[in-house]
Design an enzyme around this catalytic site. Structure first.
Site, PDB file in Angstrom:
ATOM      1  N   HIS A 271       0.859  -1.190   0.000  1.00  0.00           N
ATOM      2  CA  HIS A 271       0.000   0.000   0.000  1.00  0.00           C
ATOM      3  C   HIS A 271       0.891   1.234   0.000  1.00  0.00           C
ATOM      4  O   HIS A 271       1.945   1.254   0.618  1.00  0.00           O
ATOM      5  CB  HIS A 271      -0.896   0.022   1.249  1.00  0.00           C
ATOM      6  CG  HIS A 271      -2.057   0.949   1.110  1.00  0.00           C
ATOM      7  ND1 HIS A 271      -1.955   2.285   1.360  1.00  0.00           N
ATOM      8  CD2 HIS A 271      -3.328   0.725   0.711  1.00  0.00           C
ATOM      9  CE1 HIS A 271      -3.131   2.850   1.139  1.00  0.00           C
ATOM     10  NE2 HIS A 271      -3.979   1.924   0.745  1.00  0.00           N
ATOM     11  N   ASP A 328      -7.930  -5.287  -0.155  1.00  0.00           N
ATOM     12  CA  ASP A 328      -8.406  -6.187  -1.222  1.00  0.00           C
ATOM     13  C   ASP A 328      -8.057  -7.654  -0.987  1.00  0.00           C
ATOM     14  O   ASP A 328      -8.515  -8.518  -1.738  1.00  0.00           O
ATOM     15  CB  ASP A 328      -7.802  -5.738  -2.561  1.00  0.00           C
ATOM     16  CG  ASP A 328      -8.347  -4.384  -2.960  1.00  0.00           C
ATOM     17  OD1 ASP A 328      -7.568  -3.507  -3.340  1.00  0.00           O
ATOM     18  OD2 ASP A 328      -9.578  -4.206  -2.847  1.00  0.00           O
TER      19      ASP A 328
HETATM   20  C1  SDX Z   1      -6.192  -0.042  -3.052  1.00  0.00           C
HETATM   21  O1  SDX Z   1      -4.227   4.381  -2.176  1.00  0.00           O
HETATM   22  C2  SDX Z   1      -5.233   3.820  -1.586  1.00  0.00           C
HETATM   23  O2  SDX Z   1      -5.655   4.195  -0.512  1.00  0.00           O
HETATM   24  C3  SDX Z   1      -5.850   2.656  -2.319  1.00  0.00           C
HETATM   25  C4  SDX Z   1      -6.894   1.856  -1.548  1.00  0.00           C
HETATM   26  C5  SDX Z   1      -8.160   2.648  -1.283  1.00  0.00           C
HETATM   27  O3  SDX Z   1      -8.872   2.323  -0.318  1.00  0.00           O
HETATM   28  O4  SDX Z   1      -8.473   3.556  -2.107  1.00  0.00           O
HETATM   29  O5  SDX Z   1      -6.341   1.442  -0.314  1.00  0.00           O
HETATM   30  C6  SDX Z   1      -7.334   0.629  -2.336  1.00  0.00           C
HETATM   31  O6  SDX Z   1      -5.966   0.254  -4.187  1.00  0.00           O
HETATM   32  C7  SDX Z   1      -5.336  -1.024  -2.293  1.00  0.00           C
HETATM   33  C8  SDX Z   1      -4.128  -1.557  -3.147  1.00  0.00           C
HETATM   34  C9  SDX Z   1      -4.625  -2.675  -4.092  1.00  0.00           C
HETATM   35  N1  SDX Z   1      -3.529  -3.009  -5.057  1.00  0.00           N
HETATM   36  C10 SDX Z   1      -2.903  -4.202  -4.971  1.00  0.00           C
HETATM   37  O7  SDX Z   1      -3.076  -5.013  -4.067  1.00  0.00           O
HETATM   38  C11 SDX Z   1      -1.922  -4.432  -6.107  1.00  0.00           C
HETATM   39  C12 SDX Z   1      -0.599  -4.951  -5.551  1.00  0.00           C
HETATM   40  N2  SDX Z   1       0.040  -3.839  -4.804  1.00  0.00           N
HETATM   41  C13 SDX Z   1       1.004  -3.056  -5.503  1.00  0.00           C
HETATM   42  O8  SDX Z   1       0.866  -2.921  -6.860  1.00  0.00           O
HETATM   43  C14 SDX Z   1       1.479  -1.827  -4.738  1.00  0.00           C
HETATM   44  O9  SDX Z   1       1.758  -2.225  -3.456  1.00  0.00           O
HETATM   45  C15 SDX Z   1       0.568  -0.600  -4.689  1.00  0.00           C
HETATM   46  C16 SDX Z   1       0.109  -0.188  -6.040  1.00  0.00           C
HETATM   47  C17 SDX Z   1      -0.603  -0.853  -3.812  1.00  0.00           C
HETATM   48  C18 SDX Z   1       1.391   0.540  -4.073  1.00  0.00           C
HETATM   49  O10 SDX Z   1       2.397   0.834  -4.965  1.00  0.00           O
HETATM   50  P1  SDX Z   1       3.576   1.904  -4.623  1.00  0.00           P
HETATM   51  O11 SDX Z   1       3.279   2.630  -3.370  1.00  0.00           O
HETATM   52  O12 SDX Z   1       3.821   2.673  -5.870  1.00  0.00           O
HETATM   53  O13 SDX Z   1       4.786   0.996  -4.265  1.00  0.00           O
HETATM   54  P2  SDX Z   1       5.825   0.421  -5.322  1.00  0.00           P
HETATM   55  O14 SDX Z   1       5.084  -0.161  -6.492  1.00  0.00           O
HETATM   56  O15 SDX Z   1       6.843   1.478  -5.591  1.00  0.00           O
HETATM   57  O16 SDX Z   1       6.457  -0.777  -4.495  1.00  0.00           O
HETATM   58  C19 SDX Z   1       7.532  -0.556  -3.587  1.00  0.00           C
HETATM   59  C20 SDX Z   1       8.355  -1.830  -3.668  1.00  0.00           C
HETATM   60  C21 SDX Z   1       8.755  -2.190  -5.105  1.00  0.00           C
HETATM   61  O17 SDX Z   1       9.931  -2.969  -5.023  1.00  0.00           O
HETATM   62  P3  SDX Z   1      11.374  -2.246  -5.289  1.00  0.00           P
HETATM   63  O18 SDX Z   1      11.238  -1.459  -6.563  1.00  0.00           O
HETATM   64  O19 SDX Z   1      11.586  -1.355  -4.060  1.00  0.00           O
HETATM   65  O20 SDX Z   1      12.376  -3.404  -5.372  1.00  0.00           O
HETATM   66  O21 SDX Z   1       7.554  -2.947  -3.203  1.00  0.00           O
HETATM   67  C22 SDX Z   1       7.355  -3.844  -4.293  1.00  0.00           C
HETATM   68  C23 SDX Z   1       7.642  -3.086  -5.580  1.00  0.00           C
HETATM   69  O22 SDX Z   1       8.096  -3.978  -6.616  1.00  0.00           O
HETATM   70  N3  SDX Z   1       5.942  -4.246  -4.231  1.00  0.00           N
HETATM   71  C24 SDX Z   1       5.495  -5.477  -4.391  1.00  0.00           C
HETATM   72  C25 SDX Z   1       4.113  -5.408  -4.178  1.00  0.00           C
HETATM   73  N4  SDX Z   1       3.767  -4.164  -3.888  1.00  0.00           N
HETATM   74  C26 SDX Z   1       4.905  -3.438  -3.931  1.00  0.00           C
HETATM   75  N5  SDX Z   1       6.135  -6.625  -4.706  1.00  0.00           N
HETATM   76  C27 SDX Z   1       5.347  -7.717  -4.788  1.00  0.00           C
HETATM   77  N6  SDX Z   1       4.003  -7.755  -4.587  1.00  0.00           N
HETATM   78  C28 SDX Z   1       3.365  -6.600  -4.281  1.00  0.00           C
HETATM   79  N7  SDX Z   1       2.055  -6.604  -4.075  1.00  0.00           N
END
Ligand code: SDX
Length: 392
Positions: A271, A328
């Site tokens: 998140h 989720d």
């Molecule tokens: C919602 O914003 C909100 O409030 C949203 C929400 C709401 O109520 O409105 O809470 C609802 O959208 C919840 C999130 C649902 N999405 C998912 O579950 C999809 C999987 N999650 C990711 O795609 C990610 O965690 C996000 C999109 C939720 C957040 O992305 P960020 O903040 O841009 O973080 P990032 O992509 O830069 O990740 C940071 C690191 C990265 O690794 P490095 O580049 O540092 O090596 O963490 C890794 C990412 O690759 N990472 C994950 C991951 N989420 C982040 N690796 C594996 N699996 C994951 N789920």
């Protein structure tokens, strides 16, 4: 030339506004709507009470609630001509696509005066959105089943009316199970608002140009559809099903998620703000056990979800990046136990988030916030002369 521009991809360190609606603390895992904790609201309030709280700022008195609930209950019917639009969609159309189209179409059926000196009837638009969105959502489900759509029933409360429109059939009456209605009420409350997330920021940005509320909400539905946002609840179940079909090997999928050469992500994890357990995930996980037990549903996917969660929370990659289950991760397991199909999970998120979108749009307009128009740093070609086609 004037001053300097800082680029902040994804607005990770940018605040877009001030707001009095929702408070969340990502480190402590705290979420409050207008000061009330979601733990209290999810347990003690009805979804329409929470919608009133978010939109108007306070929990309603009995009279205020009676009036609001009556207004919503008596505006659930959708213009029959909207059904003609709906009938034109293919049977396998994704419900998020039909929903965003029909909500946008509402601006044609319920237009404000084109004379900009005549104020918009915002209160009526708010009631219409709250009242008609569930009706529109259930149409998609009925069409996908080849069943006739159901009309709303004004004798039912909000959640019972939704469930009845979803599952009643001409050949047999549908009895609303109070356990199902209560679980739905709780899930909708937990999704109701979440400060400046992607879809809410979209609603505010579209609304900041003074576009009407329907088209602003429709834009929010589009943003929510993405698999990185609300679309994740559908992805989670599809991921858990894939793990189950693959022999239940959670570690294999955790390794895939860690593999930089594999764009697979562990959906339902991570998140932007919560760097601790998403408080909503904690409540939903507990509710999943309770609801499935009460309904006598045994879903192996729940056990896979718990195994996956445990393994991830012990894995350095997830721990170091503070990746915890989000809203989720478990919600789809409850929706499924309620009989709601996977491709309807994200529209369920939209129904829950609607009062939050409305509240944020209303606050942005009442605060006369300026039109959103960010700048950029140009990286394209420097000036060059035009070249005739035969010289290229
Ligand atoms: C919602 O914003 C909100 O409030 C949203 C929400 C709401 O109520 O409105 O809470 C609802 O959208 C919840 C999130 C649902 N999405 C998912 O579950 C999809 C999987 N999650 C990711 O795609 C990610 O965690 C996000 C999109 C939720 C957040 O992305 P960020 O903040 O841009 O973080 P990032 O992509 O830069 O990740 C940071 C690191 C990265 O690794 P490095 O580049 O540092 O090596 O963490 C890794 C990412 O690759 N990472 C994950 C991951 N989420 C982040 N690796 C594996 N699996 C994951 N789920």
């Amino acid at each position: 030339k004037s001053g300097y521009i800082t680029i902040d991809p994804g607005f990770k360190n940018t605040g877009s506004t001030t707001s009095a609606i929702t408070f969340l603390d990502g480190e402590e895992g705290i979420l409050r709507y207008r000061g009330y904790s979601i733990e209290d609201l999810a347990e003690k309030a009805s979804f329409l009470e929470v919608a009133y709280l978010l939109i108007y700022g306070d929990l309603p008195t009995a009279d205020q609630y009676a009036e609001f609930e009556h207004e919503v209950r008596t505006h659930t019917l959708v213009n029959e001509d909207m059904r003609k639009i709906f009938e034109g969609f293919p049977v396998n159309a994704h419900p998020m696509g039909t929903l965003s189209s029909l909500v946008s179409a509402m601006s044609a059926f319920y237009p404000d005066s084109y004379d900009s000196n005549v104020p918009a009837d915002t209160e009526m638009h708010i009631i219409r959105l709250m009242a008609k969105m569930p009706t529109i959502v259930t149409w998609s489900y009925k069409k996908s089943q080849g069943h006739p759509v159901n009309y709303p029933d004004n004798s039912l409360d909000y959640c019972s009316n939704f469930l009845n429109m979803m599952f009643a059939l001409p050949v047999e009456k549908y009895e609303v199970d109070p356990v199902v209605a209560k679980a739905l009420n709780k899930l909708l409350i937990l999704h109701a608002d979440h400060e400046q997330n992607c879809s809410t920021s979209t609603v505010r940005l579209v609304g900041s140009s003074q576009a009407n509320i329907y088209t602003s909400i429709s834009a929010g539905i589009g943003a929510l559809w993405g698999p990185l946002h609300g679309g994740a609840n559908q992805e989670v179940i599809e991921m858990l099903e894939a793990i189950k079909a693959d022999g239940g090997d959670s570690q294999k999928y955790i390794d895939k998620a860690k593999d930089k050469n594999d764009d697979f992500r562990l959906f339902g994890f991570g998140h932007r703000v919560y760097k601790n357990f998403d408080p909503r995930a904690r409540i939903i996980k507990k509710a999943a056990d309770e609801v499935l037990e009460k309904l006598g549903v045994n879903d192996p996917v729940l056990d896979i979800a718990k195994t996956l969660e445990k393994a991830a929370l012990e894995d350095e990659y997830f721990v170091s990046r503070k990746l915890y289950p989000n809203v989720d991760f478990y919600s789809g397991i409850i929706y499924r136990a309620l009989g709601i199909p996977t491709n309807m999970f994200t529209v369920m998120f939209a129904i829950g988030r609607l009062p939050g979108w409305i509240a944020q749009w209303k606050e942005m307009r009442e605060n006369n916030e300026p039109i959103g128009r960010p700048r950029q740093i140009y990286t394209g070609p420097t000036e060059r002369d035009f070249v005739a086609m035969d010289k290229r």
